[in-house]
Design a protein around this motif. Structure first.
Motif, PDB file in Angstrom:
ATOM      1  N   ARG A 890       0.733  -0.981  -0.066  1.00 15.59           N
ATOM      2  CA  ARG A 890      -0.136  -0.049  -0.043  1.00 15.59           C
ATOM      3  C   ARG A 890       0.759   1.386   0.067  1.00 15.59           C
ATOM      4  N   HIS A 891       2.047   1.097   0.610  1.00 14.67           N
ATOM      5  CA  HIS A 891       2.901   2.406   0.567  1.00 14.67           C
ATOM      6  C   HIS A 891       4.331   2.250   0.278  1.00 14.67           C
ATOM      7  N   PRO A 892       4.471   1.919  -1.215  1.00 16.13           N
ATOM      8  CA  PRO A 892       5.695   1.511  -1.633  1.00 16.13           C
ATOM      9  C   PRO A 892       6.874   2.630  -1.405  1.00 16.13           C
ATOM     10  N   GLU A 893       6.229   4.132  -1.314  1.00 20.42           N
ATOM     11  CA  GLU A 893       7.304   4.911  -1.024  1.00 20.42           C
ATOM     12  C   GLU A 893       7.911   4.728   0.419  1.00 20.42           C
ATOM     13  N   ALA A 894       7.297   4.038   1.313  1.00 21.10           N
ATOM     14  CA  ALA A 894       7.773   3.904   2.720  1.00 21.10           C
ATOM     15  C   ALA A 894       8.444   2.408   2.925  1.00 21.10           C
ATOM     16  N   THR A 895       8.890   2.555   4.184  1.00 18.70           N
ATOM     17  CA  THR A 895       9.785   1.203   4.460  1.00 18.70           C
ATOM     18  C   THR A 895       8.886   0.685   5.748  1.00 18.70           C
ATOM     19  N   VAL A 896       8.873  -0.759   5.755  1.00 21.61           N
ATOM     20  CA  VAL A 896       8.266  -1.423   7.212  1.00 21.61           C
ATOM     21  C   VAL A 896       9.223  -2.625   7.366  1.00 21.61           C
ATOM     22  N   GLU A 921      -0.602   2.076   9.779  1.00 15.69           N
ATOM     23  CA  GLU A 921      -1.426   3.405   9.213  1.00 15.69           C
ATOM     24  C   GLU A 921      -1.090   4.598  10.010  1.00 15.69           C
ATOM     25  N   ASN A 922      -1.334   4.514  11.407  1.00  9.63           N
ATOM     26  CA  ASN A 922      -1.224   5.476  12.189  1.00  9.63           C
ATOM     27  C   ASN A 922       0.148   5.964  12.281  1.00  9.63           C
ATOM     28  N   ALA A 923       1.162   5.075  12.054  1.00 10.14           N
ATOM     29  CA  ALA A 923       2.555   5.420  12.092  1.00 10.14           C
ATOM     30  C   ALA A 923       3.209   6.001  10.807  1.00 10.14           C
ATOM     31  N   PHE A 924       2.584   5.570   9.800  1.00 13.93           N
ATOM     32  CA  PHE A 924       2.913   6.441   8.382  1.00 13.93           C
ATOM     33  C   PHE A 924       2.069   7.807   8.426  1.00 13.93           C
ATOM     34  N   GLU A 925       1.153   7.846   9.117  1.00 19.36           N
ATOM     35  CA  GLU A 925       0.446   9.365   8.800  1.00 19.36           C
ATOM     36  C   GLU A 925       0.911  10.165  10.048  1.00 19.36           C
ATOM     37  N   HIS A 926       1.595   9.808  11.106  1.00 14.92           N
ATOM     38  CA  HIS A 926       2.106  10.798  12.166  1.00 14.92           C
ATOM     39  C   HIS A 926       3.590  10.733  12.306  1.00 14.92           C
ATOM     40  N   GLY A 927       4.018   9.595  11.773  1.00 19.80           N
ATOM     41  CA  GLY A 927       5.640   9.117  12.114  1.00 19.80           C
ATOM     42  C   GLY A 927       6.462   9.146  11.193  1.00 19.80           C
ATOM     43  N   GLY A 928       6.280   9.485   9.879  1.00 21.35           N
ATOM     44  CA  GLY A 928       7.311   9.621   8.936  1.00 21.35           C
ATOM     45  C   GLY A 928       7.070   8.084   7.950  1.00 21.35           C
ATOM     46  N   GLN A 929       8.014   7.984   7.061  1.00 20.30           N
ATOM     47  CA  GLN A 929       7.899   6.927   6.056  1.00 20.30           C
ATOM     48  C   GLN A 929       8.904   5.515   6.500  1.00 20.30           C
ATOM     49  N   HIS A 930       9.281   5.776   7.810  1.00 20.69           N
ATOM     50  CA  HIS A 930      10.006   4.593   8.272  1.00 20.69           C
ATOM     51  C   HIS A 930       9.321   3.674   9.708  1.00 20.69           C
TER      52      HIS A 930
END
Length: 1010
Positions: A890-896, A921-930
């Motif tokens: 869902r978030h290819p621009e980010a890293t999990v 989802e909440n981490a992506f929204e408020h904590g950045g892309q990693h």
């Protein structure tokens, strides 16, 4: 002054003609008043002075003629009374005769009947009566005639006097009437003829107290089986009694009816004949019985083993039986008429003649024993004098004398048996007594061995071992000894296979063994020694039982010395005669110190009273009484200890009264008392909770699956409006279940009829109407196996109403919001094409998207809260990896990043997927892309941490999500994602925690492993 008429007539209700025309006697007519009764009519008639009263049955007033007859007889039993009916009436005739009417008639016979009654009242020919009685006297006093001839003469006389043709005597046997003697020509009334009693005239005779007569049997016995069988026109008979027992009847009859009833003189004559005949029958039976008894007595006296002789007042022999001749050694039995002195001279009789003379002179019975040296015989003589002589009984008591000598010698043996304390000692004493006292040379005692089942030879005389060596050991059912032992009966046996021994006797010793006696004679012991041997065996059996009991007692004493129970024995004085060491230690005393002490030394006053009551019960009861009771023991070191005593009275010895002694066991129940107190306190706390809990509570039993109320608390009475007394014993469903919800309640009962806790939202009928409750039911099983339970009702009516309102509001808002957002999106598209403000339109569009996401999360939160699942232990790593991979796509621009072991088992279901997805989802929204996901497998929990590089969650939002701060219009969260996570984790039984790392933000999901 006019004289009264001889006849007073009460006419019928409807009189056709005058029946008295041409009659020489005067008749007065009596009229009745409308209110007349039988009593008033009878009183009036009896006061007229009439010679004869004539009554019609059908009177003009209420009483009938029959009722008036009864009333007349109550006042005057002798005045002649005639009852008349227009037509023949057997029932009225029968009842009239029973009521004592002089005569009954019907139709046109009234005047003739009354004339005959008047003639009878005037009296018969005195000369005729005197002649009949003289003839009767001549017949019964003729000693030359036999009884049958006398009977026929009496019957002929009775027939001539009464003017009838038939006379007969009957006897009743087994329901049959047998004709003993008869005169006359009737075919069915002849000597030897018989008929059933139920078909005879005489059955009426035996049922009456006096004579029974019928003037016209065709009328009076119409339809009666007696008339149908014999057809006698008239009948007069009386019953014959012999010693107050019915013998039969003496009767007179004729084929034709009489023109008048039998007169009183005729009845008296027949009664005289009946009385004499019955007396004569009694006399004849008595003479026959006397003759039979005399013959039987003679036969008995000849058969008895005792001698018997009788002397008259002149000392002459009147009877001597053969046994007396043999005992006295007389030369002949023909002593009838001989003088006592003549017979006694030179015979054995001479030795007791003086005693007989004294008995007859002073008329006193005398008994004595006389020894006859010439015959080596002892006689027991009993003489019973009377005015006309003396009866003498002679009995040979030689055997008894010999037996008495042997029994006297056995007394010392009995004392030895009493003192013997082993079975072997008893056997030795038996053998010695049989040899020394009874003179038996071959005696053996075999005792039964319970282990082997054998009868082992344990003692014998010298003759047994010298002349009869190698005696075998028998099984308990083998050979003659085994037969006597098994049957429990003594018997003699002939010995065929031995040169010296010809016979033997075997005497059982109860369950213990057998005495064997052998002899060179055909009779092994003889009559005298046989009885004494039985006495010896009986005492030996008792001694063996006593020896066995003593052996058992010694074993018990050995066992008691080694038991650890606190046991005691009290003697007949209520003192300790035995205590075990554990009891002595418990009391704080030495065992020797306790012997002879009373229990009261160690008891409180209240406990002493309980012990005294128990000992009194033992004294009063005829059998041993067992019981358990509690007392308080005061030990030597000053401790007060509650104990339970289980005791029983000892068996009584014979008929002794008073306390027989007892045995008991003590148990320390102090721990039990503490447990009881704790349980009582626990029950009291539970009862307090039951009474004071704010929710209504019902206590109930399950009877055939139906919950029956046994108790309710005050809250129940207040909410449901019932007093406890009104509902106890009623079904819960009958009291509070609304109409239409009975099936739902029955299903709930089926689930509650067990030991599981059930929870269900229900609707029940209260004092204020129907309300919603959260029902919690707890079932349990009592010790007796019955089922019971508690039901707690928490009122959730307000909550349910609020939920329903929120549901409506939520549905409306969600629909309206989705509609308005759709319109807003359309307007933004239109606005974007007409207005050159892309940045502003983009912000509005982002706001719309945010609202749509918020609505979607609200729906997700609703599903999480409402879902009803049962999570179970499972490997959570496959689900974690799936969520991480999905979020990466869902978030290819980010890293999990994922840091996890190969597997980790925890309680989870798809709620974990929802929680983990929202955290990422909440981490992506408020904590950045990693974002980093870490799984740690601990001993009790599996912890999943989601960390980001953001600033972290504000403190007030943490407190809101964790329930540490109330939600208000000013205090609320910025989104629903964390609420979804918290709800999902709580549904799994896990915990949500916020962690403050050195940099960024971290949230832990802790899942239990079981």
């Amino acid at each position: 002054m006019s004289r009264p008429s001889p006849v007073v007539w009460v006419p019928p209700a409807s009189e056709a003609s005058d029946p008295w025309a041409g009659r020489s006697f005067a008749v007065d007519r009596a009229s009745l008043s409308p209110d007349a009764t039988a009593s008033t009519v009878a009183e009036r008639l009896c006061s007229t002075g009439a010679v004869c009263l004539v009554l019609s049955h059908d009177l003009s007033t209420e009483p009938t003629g029959l009722e008036v007859v009864r009333a007349v007889r109550d006042r005057d039993p002798d005045i002649p009374v005639v009852l008349h009916t227009a037509e023949p009436d057997g029932r009225v005739a029968s009842e009239a005769i029973s009521a004592g009417v002089t005569d009954y008639c019907y139709g046109d016979d009234l005047a003739d009947c009354v004339a005959a009654v008047l003639d009878d009242a005037a009296g018969e020919d005195p000369e005729s009566q005197q002649a009949a009685y003289r003839r009767l006297h001549d017949i019964v006093t003729d000693t030359g005639a036999d009884f049958e001839t006398t009977t026929r003469r009496l019957l002929d006389l009775g027939c001539a006097y009464l003017g009838v043709d038939i006379g007969f005597v009957t006897r009743f046997v087994d329901g049959q009437q047998h004709i003993v003697t008869a005169t006359g020509g009737h075919d069915d009334i002849q000597d030897g003829a018989s008929a059933p009693v139920e078909e005879s005239y005489c059955r009426h005779t035996v049922a009456a107290d006096g004579l029974v007569s019928y003037r016209d049997a065709a009328t009076e016995l119409a339809g009666d089986p007696a008339y149908e069988r014999f057809g006698l026109g008239c009948y007069l008979g009386g019953k014959l009694l012999v010693d107050d027992e019915l013998y039969g009847t003496l009767c007179f009859a004729d084929d034709d009816a009489r023109d008048r009833d039998f007169s009183e003189a005729e009845r008296t004559f027949v009664e005289t004949m009946v009385d004499w005949y019955g007396t004569e029958l009694e006399r004849q039976e008595a003479e026959q019985a006397t003759a039979v008894a005399r013959e039987e007595l003679t036969r008995v006296l000849e058969r008895v083993e005792d001698g018997f002789l009788a002397l008259d007042a002149d000392r002459r022999f009147t009877f001597v039986n053969q046994r007396a001749v043999d005992l006295l050694d007389l030369e002949t039995t023909d002593l009838h008429g001989q003088q006592l002195d003549e017979v006694a001279d030179g015979s054995a009789v001479s030795s007791f003649v003086p005693a007989l003379e004294n008995a007859m002179e002073f008329q006193d019975p005398v008994s004595f024993e006389e020894h006859l040296p010439s015959q080596s015989r002892w006689l027991s003589v009993s003489a019973y004098p009377a005015d006309d002589g003396v009866s003498v009984y002679l009995r040979d008591v030689t055997t008894q004398k010999e037996r008495e000598v042997m029994l006297d010698d056995l007394l010392e043996t009995m004392r030895d048996l009493v003192q013997a304390d082993t079975k072997q000692a008893v056997a030795d004493i038996v053998v010695r007594a049989a040899n020394d006292i009874l003179g038996l040379d071959f005696v053996a005692v075999r005792l039964h061995d319970p282990e082997t089942g054998e009868l082992a030879l344990v003692a014998g005389t010298d003759g047994i071992f010298d002349r009869l060596p190698d005696r075998p050991t028998y099984d308990s059912d083998e050979g003659n000894p085994g037969a006597a032992y098994t049957a429990g009966e003594s018997f003699d046996s002939v010995i065929h296979d031995h040169e010296e021994i010809q016979s033997a006797r075997y005497v059982p010793l109860g369950e213990y063994g057998v005495i064997s006696v052998a002899s060179r004679e055909q009779d092994p012991v003889g009559d005298v020694r046989r009885g004494v041997l039985d006495v010896l065996a009986t005492n030996a059996t008792a001694a063996l039982e006593r020896a066995e009991r003593q052996e058992t007692l010694r074993e018990y004493e050995t066992v008691l010395e080694n038991v650890q129970d606190m046991l005691y024995v009290l003697d007949e004085d209520g003192r300790y005669s035995y205590v075990t060491e554990p009891l002595a230690e418990f009391l704080g005393c030495d065992r020797e110190e306790l012997i002879g002490e009373r229990p009261g030394r160690f008891l409180s006053e209240e406990s002493q009273a309980a012990i005294a009551e128990r000992l009194e019960a033992y004294s009063e009861e005829d059998v041993s009484v067992a019981g358990t009771y509690e007392v308080t023991i005061e030990t030597a070191d000053g401790r007060s200890v509650p104990v339970e005593i289980e005791s029983t009275g000892l068996p009584r010895a014979g008929e002794t009264d008073g306390f027989p002694g007892s045995v008991g066991v003590l148990r320390d129940v102090s721990a039990l008392h503490r447990t009881r107190e704790e349980l009582e306190a626990e029950n009291e706390r539970f009862r307090h909770l039951f009474e004071n809990i704010p929710d209504p509570v019902i206590e109930n039993d399950f009877c055939d699956g139906e919950p029956i109320i046994t108790g309710v608390n005050e809250a129940f009475e207040r909410v449901f409006g019932y007093d406890a007394e009104a509902v106890v014993g009623e079904s819960v469903n009958d009291v509070i279940v609304p109409e239409g919800r009975e099936k739902e309640a029955e299903e709930l009962d089926e689930q509650a009829d067990g030991d599981e806790i059930i929870t269900r939202e229900v609707r029940r009928l209260t004092a204020s109407g129907e309300r919603d409750f959260l029902f919690r039911g707890v079932g349990y099983e009592r010790e007796n196996g019955t089922l019971a339970g508690y039901g707690i009702f928490t009122d959730i009516t307000a909550r349910k109403e609020r939920e329903r309102r929120l549901e409506v509001l939520h549905t409306v808002l969600r629909h309206n919001l989705r509609t308005e957002l759709t319109l807003l999106t359309g307007y933004l598209d239109l606005l974007g094409s007409t207005v050159d403000a892309p940045e502003l339109v983009g912000k509005v569009r982002n706001a719309v998207t945010e609202i749509e996401n918020l609505s979607a999360k609200a729906r997700t939160l609703e599903r999480v809260v409402d879902r009803d699942t049962q999570p179970s232990p499972t490997d959570v790593l496959p689900m974690v990896r799936h969520v991480v991979e999905r979020e990466r796509q869902r978030h290819p621009e980010a890293t999990v990043a994922l840091d996890a072991p190969e597997s980790a088992t925890a309680v989870a279901d798809d709620g974990l997927d929802l929680a983990l997805s929202n955290l990422i989802e909440n981490a992506f929204e408020h904590g950045g892309q990693h974002v980093t996901v870490t799984v740690a497998d601990g001993p009790e929990t599996v912890t999943i941490r989601v960390a980001d590089e953001g600033p972290g969650l504000p403190e007030h939002e943490r407190e809101l999500v964790q329930g540490e701060r109330d939600i208000t219009q000013l205090e609320h969260g910025s989104g629903l994602g964390l609420w979804v996570v918290e709800a999902a984790v709580r549904s799994l039984g896990g915990e949500l925690a916020f962690v403050d790392p050195d940099a960024g933000c971290a949230v832990d999901l802790s899942l239990r492993k079981q």
